[in-house]
Design an enzyme around this catalytic site. Structure first.
Site, PDB file in Angstrom:
ATOM      1  N   HIS C  94       0.937  -1.213  -0.079  1.00  0.00           N
ATOM      2  CA  HIS C  94       0.058  -0.083  -0.039  1.00  0.00           C
ATOM      3  C   HIS C  94       0.918   1.149  -0.057  1.00  0.00           C
ATOM      4  CE1 HIS C  94      -2.714   3.023   0.791  1.00  0.00           C
ATOM      5  NE2 HIS C  94      -2.557   3.218   2.089  1.00  0.00           N
ATOM      6  N   TYR C 226       8.512 -12.709 -23.966  1.00  0.00           N
ATOM      7  CA  TYR C 226       9.356 -11.613 -23.413  1.00  0.00           C
ATOM      8  C   TYR C 226      10.343 -12.034 -22.400  1.00  0.00           C
ATOM      9  CZ  TYR C 226      10.508  -7.061 -21.178  1.00  0.00           C
ATOM     10  OH  TYR C 226      11.214  -5.720 -20.944  1.00  0.00           O
TER      11      TYR C 226
END
Lengths: 229, 229, 229, 229
Positions: C94, C226
């Site tokens: 967060h 990738y």
């Protein structure tokens, strides 16, 4: 005299360039010793890299310089008014930090758009009015202080530890000089986020009042539960 | 010849990348010795990290190179025009600093939205017009200087130490090269704040004239009281 | 107990200020040991520069503190809800990172305007609703977690490893604490680009769906090509 | 094999994070040896801090990997198409630099708003179209290259050393890998200034054509007089 307070106010001043809040000599921090009724403030126009604790200027609450060889910040009469009107505060900061100044220039209070704001400032961060020509001419810096005090007629300066002065810039305060600088950093970040918010969301993004209450109280209320007590 | 001036102009040039005002070789600083009628300027297209004081180029006020082995900045004829038209100035800076250039590209003068602006620039920071095709073809850099001088027909270049050139970028000046760089830093910050102000406040945020007077005069007037005298 | 996990969660927390995602103590990272059913989280309100791995707090999935002498982050009940609802995730972050928070404050999901977004987040980055007054009063942080889980009723949290909480800020997650921080950095950059995009292009710039599919799948699909496998 | 070129391409890649153009592994640089018909490119998904010159991958112009143990950048087929179509270029860069990507996401060409732009790019910086679903499915990266080449049917890639790909990001090029990176830095700064310009000036700020001619030619024309020859 006041060696510790000078050291603390010096450190708080030096935090302004470290946090990117000032360009050149723009900005100043003061701190007060309430028992003695004396406050310490940055000298006027001295570059931060040349500052040392001994250069700090000591003032009494009648506005007399009682220590230090340099002239105090030109904003000293504003600090004085705030110390006299707000007995709960122990330190004051003035900056021209970029985003907070942009809000001051727009003449608008910063609406509470989120919890980052609500964690530190209860409700909008108000914007004090322009002085009249007479107030500007007579005692500009002192009347700037009075215009700030006006705004807090119906606000608690401990719950809203900062203000914008229209077409000028922000002042913040706190229980001491360090906390006042902390609040100056927070104000700049809150001002930046609010500015960005309006670009994508318009002006109708206020945080619900009960959510503002919750966030402010979980950090500052009697039952605060943020941090280590 | 002019060893001290070369050193000072070199230092002023090196301050541009340190303050984040230039990318690669964009930008140049000059300084003048009014007694000898000679000015010193950065050589053209040399990266700042390769610069040294000996590389500085010496010019006379007829536009002849009288010292230095490298070619002078391609903007030298603009500096020359300004030194001839504004006898009070001692140093000139040209940059493409981001926000000042955005204002120049928009073709707008920067309105005085606050005291940060008013402390350094008295009134708006003007924007010089585009040159005509003929002026561009004939002597582009010299005519750029002339277009700046036009704007100051009714302005004091000491009270307004800078200008924007439309679709190009800013020039600033001062009593010497160091002060010219100082004003370039201030212009960029003022341009940034003004840009932000319009996003949240529109274009109707001008600082009242009496407040502009107060701030400019407390720093620059005969009774200035900012700083240590 | 959990020495390696504490070390990893400590390192992930320290990456937040290094990447410019937090001011002061704003933000927290946790990581979970799914076998033992225990997670490790930053203590509440401790400055990053004072943090060490031993200060990390250990919690069980019933919300009991089972290790550490300091109080856990005040956002711990939100982390707990997410670990319970999303069994695939191993770390949570967060922050109040500037641009992501501006989007959260605007109350809008971030549209997929380009491949930078599509490489990491499949579809828009959603914005969870405000809590009701009752939800705010009763168990604010726990209900914040529940409001996030609501948004993922019809989304895969592995394909969309982050969310905005209205008027608050972002949460991100990943297979461990380090990947959760990686996604927090990406979210902030994607939020910044999307904010800029709307200024020049309006809101009608979505990436075609087949192009979103292509980019997400070339990095995350079964035939991803990738990277070094 | 190609030791010097690998060293140069390595250095050019490392300049991307130093100049703030890339986050994590986003972006890649290649450089070509036209005599041998071989180009050298960054390996896919390797963090810049782990890169060394020996890791560079060598490709021929038929798309075969002929050197290096790692897999080449996933964007290699795009580089290949550009080297085949533009025989004058010697280096190529792809980034997701913030402001250039915002323009790409908006799907708009960058108008020439000033001389900073005109000094490097002659006319607008074009934006290549989205690929069709079929082009995306069949050979995405190769077709990205073809869509760029399309845009240069009536443009000189030496006069316009860069392009935006819609909903994706920028490619730039130059006579070698170092110049291609230089142009990537310039494009990002030009994109930033253009973005800011529109906020205060709208979209009607184009630089007059004769002024664009003057600036481009004083740096790049046969009678260029910028720099030390």
């Amino acid at each position: 005299m006041l060696i510790e307070l000078k050291e603390m106010v010096y450190e708080a001043n030096m935090e302004l360039p470290r946090r990117g809040l000032v360009t050149y000599t723009w900005g100043n921090v003061s701190g007060i010793d309430r028992e003695r009724g004396l406050f310490v403030i940055k000298p006027s126009g001295v570059p931060y890299e040349e500052l040392d604790p001994e250069m700090m200027v000591v003032m009494d609450l009648d506005g007399n310089q009682v220590g230090g060889r340099l002239r105090p910040s030109s904003d000293t009469p504003t600090h004085l008014e705030l110390y006299r009107a707000f007995p709960e505060i122990g330190g004051i900061v003035h900056t021209h930090s970029t985003h907070a100044t942009a809000w001051a220039q727009s003449g608008r209070a910063i609406p509470c758009y989120g919890t980052t704001h609500a964690d530190y400032f209860y409700g909008e961060i108000p914007c004090a009015r322009n002085l009249t020509p007479e107030e500007t001419e007579a005692a500009y810096e002192k009347n700037t202080g009075k215009s700030i005090v006006e705004v807090f007629a119906d606000r608690n300066p401990i719950h809203v530890p900062g203000v914008l002065c229209k077409n000028h810039g922000p002042f913040t305060w706190g229980k001491d000089a360090a906390e006042a600088v902390h609040n100056a950093v927070v104000l700049e970040e809150v001002a930046k986020m609010a500015w960005m918010t309006e670009m994508i969301g318009g002006r109708d993004c206020q945080t619900p009042q009960y959510m503002q209450d919750k966030h402010f109280m979980r950090k500052h209320g009697p039952n605060a539960y943020y941090g280590q007590k």
